[in-house]
Design a protein around this motif. Structure first.
Motif, mmCIF file in Angstrom:
data_model
loop_
_atom_site.group_PDB
_atom_site.id
_atom_site.type_symbol
_atom_site.label_atom_id
_atom_site.label_comp_id
_atom_site.label_asym_id
_atom_site.label_seq_id
_atom_site.Cartn_x
_atom_site.Cartn_y
_atom_site.Cartn_z
ATOM 1 N N PHE A 35 44.231 52.358 16.058
ATOM 2 C CA PHE A 35 42.959 51.628 15.987
ATOM 3 C C PHE A 35 42.759 50.757 14.748
ATOM 4 O O PHE A 35 41.882 49.903 14.739
ATOM 5 C CB PHE A 35 41.784 52.608 16.078
ATOM 6 C CG PHE A 35 41.826 53.460 17.316
ATOM 7 C CD1 PHE A 35 41.682 52.886 18.574
ATOM 8 C CD2 PHE A 35 42.027 54.824 17.225
ATOM 9 C CE1 PHE A 35 41.721 53.665 19.722
ATOM 10 C CE2 PHE A 35 42.067 55.612 18.367
ATOM 11 C CZ PHE A 35 41.921 55.033 19.622
ATOM 12 N N GLU A 36 43.537 51.010 13.687
ATOM 13 C CA GLU A 36 43.238 50.308 12.428
ATOM 14 C C GLU A 36 44.481 49.819 11.680
ATOM 15 O O GLU A 36 44.416 49.597 10.477
ATOM 16 C CB GLU A 36 42.466 51.268 11.486
ATOM 17 C CG GLU A 36 41.155 51.760 12.048
ATOM 18 C CD GLU A 36 40.579 52.941 11.273
ATOM 19 O OE1 GLU A 36 41.252 53.459 10.356
ATOM 20 O OE2 GLU A 36 39.446 53.334 11.584
ATOM 21 N N LYS A 69 40.161 46.969 10.751
ATOM 22 C CA LYS A 69 39.276 47.632 11.707
ATOM 23 C C LYS A 69 39.392 47.013 13.104
ATOM 24 O O LYS A 69 39.400 45.801 13.257
ATOM 25 C CB LYS A 69 37.831 47.523 11.202
ATOM 26 C CG LYS A 69 36.856 48.347 12.006
ATOM 27 C CD LYS A 69 35.493 48.367 11.341
ATOM 28 C CE LYS A 69 34.364 48.692 12.307
ATOM 29 N NZ LYS A 69 34.615 49.720 13.288
ATOM 30 N N ASP A 70 39.499 47.878 14.105
ATOM 31 C CA ASP A 70 39.629 47.443 15.501
ATOM 32 C C ASP A 70 40.828 46.521 15.731
ATOM 33 O O ASP A 70 40.780 45.627 16.577
ATOM 34 C CB ASP A 70 38.332 46.759 15.997
ATOM 35 C CG ASP A 70 37.168 47.731 16.035
ATOM 36 O OD1 ASP A 70 37.417 48.953 16.127
ATOM 37 O OD2 ASP A 70 36.016 47.289 15.951
ATOM 38 N N ARG A 71 41.874 46.735 14.954
ATOM 39 C CA ARG A 71 43.119 46.009 15.182
ATOM 40 C C ARG A 71 44.276 46.987 15.064
ATOM 41 O O ARG A 71 44.741 47.283 13.979
ATOM 42 C CB ARG A 71 43.289 44.867 14.170
ATOM 43 C CG ARG A 71 42.289 43.729 14.371
ATOM 44 C CD ARG A 71 42.555 42.601 13.411
ATOM 45 N NE ARG A 71 43.919 42.075 13.552
ATOM 46 C CZ ARG A 71 44.283 41.245 14.501
ATOM 47 N NH1 ARG A 71 43.437 40.844 15.414
ATOM 48 N NH2 ARG A 71 45.511 40.800 14.549
ATOM 49 N N TYR A 79 44.699 48.100 20.964
ATOM 50 C CA TYR A 79 44.130 46.773 21.220
ATOM 51 C C TYR A 79 45.226 45.779 21.587
ATOM 52 O O TYR A 79 45.042 44.902 22.432
ATOM 53 C CB TYR A 79 43.337 46.286 20.003
ATOM 54 C CG TYR A 79 42.234 47.249 19.628
ATOM 55 C CD1 TYR A 79 41.101 47.374 20.429
ATOM 56 C CD2 TYR A 79 42.336 48.052 18.507
ATOM 57 C CE1 TYR A 79 40.099 48.280 20.114
ATOM 58 C CE2 TYR A 79 41.336 48.957 18.177
ATOM 59 C CZ TYR A 79 40.224 49.064 18.984
ATOM 60 O OH TYR A 79 39.241 49.960 18.668
ATOM 61 N N GLU A 90 46.118 46.474 25.194
ATOM 62 C CA GLU A 90 45.039 46.046 26.090
ATOM 63 C C GLU A 90 45.016 44.522 26.238
ATOM 64 O O GLU A 90 44.817 43.994 27.331
ATOM 65 C CB GLU A 90 43.704 46.566 25.563
ATOM 66 C CG GLU A 90 42.562 46.207 26.484
ATOM 67 C CD GLU A 90 41.298 47.002 26.200
ATOM 68 O OE1 GLU A 90 41.374 48.037 25.501
ATOM 69 O OE2 GLU A 90 40.250 46.569 26.667
ATOM 70 N N GLU A 91 45.255 43.855 25.128
ATOM 71 C CA GLU A 91 45.283 42.400 25.151
ATOM 72 C C GLU A 91 46.423 41.884 26.042
ATOM 73 O O GLU A 91 46.286 40.914 26.759
ATOM 74 C CB GLU A 91 45.467 41.921 23.710
ATOM 75 C CG GLU A 91 45.207 40.462 23.460
ATOM 76 C CD GLU A 91 45.591 40.124 22.010
ATOM 77 O OE1 GLU A 91 44.973 40.709 21.094
ATOM 78 O OE2 GLU A 91 46.520 39.317 21.817
ATOM 79 N N ARG A 108 43.004 46.595 30.261
ATOM 80 C CA ARG A 108 42.712 48.025 30.160
ATOM 81 C C ARG A 108 43.044 48.786 31.443
ATOM 82 O O ARG A 108 43.480 49.931 31.413
ATOM 83 C CB ARG A 108 41.242 48.242 29.784
ATOM 84 C CG ARG A 108 40.899 49.695 29.530
ATOM 85 C CD ARG A 108 39.477 49.874 29.037
ATOM 86 N NE ARG A 108 39.316 49.494 27.643
ATOM 87 C CZ ARG A 108 38.487 50.095 26.793
ATOM 88 N NH1 ARG A 108 37.755 51.126 27.198
ATOM 89 N NH2 ARG A 108 38.364 49.692 25.547
ATOM 90 N N ARG A 110 36.099 55.328 22.929
ATOM 91 C CA ARG A 110 36.109 53.891 23.228
ATOM 92 C C ARG A 110 36.202 53.619 24.718
ATOM 93 O O ARG A 110 36.464 52.483 25.137
ATOM 94 C CB ARG A 110 37.279 53.235 22.480
ATOM 95 C CG ARG A 110 37.065 53.163 20.974
ATOM 96 C CD ARG A 110 38.377 52.846 20.247
ATOM 97 N NE ARG A 110 38.178 52.684 18.810
ATOM 98 C CZ ARG A 110 38.064 53.696 17.950
ATOM 99 N NH1 ARG A 110 38.084 54.957 18.386
ATOM 100 N NH2 ARG A 110 37.908 53.461 16.654
#
Ligand SMILES: [Zn+2]
Length: 226
Positions: A101-102, A106-108, A112, A115-116, A120, A202
């Motif tokens: 998650f980090e 943060k949030d990277r 992620y 998901e990108e 999802r 999340r």
């Protein structure tokens, strides 16, 4: 549609075995993070690199390596698999909450990134639950073929020397000595297990599976839930 499956669980939960079975059944590439990192840190040609040498010592003690470094490696490897058109199954990634998650702020992090790339709806996560006793027992009795990587369990009285698949020599991993297993279990609880809560917070689904039965039974349960 390409998908990514993450198999979580403590050392000895059967992540690698289940990931192999899933890869064969669904035509995915198995990204075995532990093995991938081991190949890099144990590479004799990299001994002169002080950073790799430091990581090798951490690895041998059973400690998890820095999230940012692992993240970069795994992200690159995953990108290559996805570029080739295949989906992927991970046994051992992400390894830490930070990496998930980090890793880049943060949030990277790894979740992620996936998901990108895939959306999802194409991410699946399973948590293989086993007791610490099972974890220790399975790791203490594990041998790995030095040539083809086949892993087998053995009994003290009948430790095989050579791999029945390729004839290569079996070895015990530095990771599977009792001291390192204890460190790995603590590292798992402290750094890896929180990923599951973090994913659920999340809105990701993480399916819990009993990892105690025989591998084929566990596999049937995973397919049933997929
Ligand atoms: Zn072999």
């Amino acid at each position: 549609m390409r998908k990514a499956i993450m198999v979580f669980g403590p050392p000895g939960a059967g992540k690698g075995t289940q990931a192999n079975l899933l890869a064969a059944k669904l035509g995915l590439i198995h990204f075995d993070t532990g093995k991938y990192i081991e190949l890099i840190v144990q590479d004799p040609s990299k001994r002169s690199d002080p950073e790799i040498d430091k990581y090798r010592m951490m690895f041998d003690r059973g400690e998890l390596l820095p999230a940012a470094w692992v993240y970069k490696l795994v992200k690159e490897g995953t990108q290559k698999i996805l570029d080739s058109g295949f989906g992927v199954v991970f046994s051992g990634s992400p390894r830490t909450y930070e990496e998930a998650f980090e890793a880049e702020g943060k949030d990277r992090g790894f979740l992620y990134f996936l998901e990108e790339k895939l959306g999802r709806e194409n991410l699946h996560a399973f948590f293989l639950k086993v007791t610490p006793e099972t974890s220790i027992k399975r790791n203490s009795n594990r041998l790995i073929c030095t040539i083809c990587g086949t892993a087998v369990m053995y009994h003290e009285h009948s430790r095989p020397e050579f791999c029945p698949i390729c004839g290569g020599l079996f070895r015990r991993r530095t990771l599977d000595i009792p001291e390192a297993i204890k460190v790995r279990l603590v590292e798992y609880e402290k750094k890896t297990a929180p990923i599951i809560e973090g994913m659920r917070d999340r809105g990701y689904e993480v399916t819990e599976i009993d990892g105690e039965p025989l591998p084929y039974e566990v596999f049937a349960e995973i397919l049933n839930k997929l």
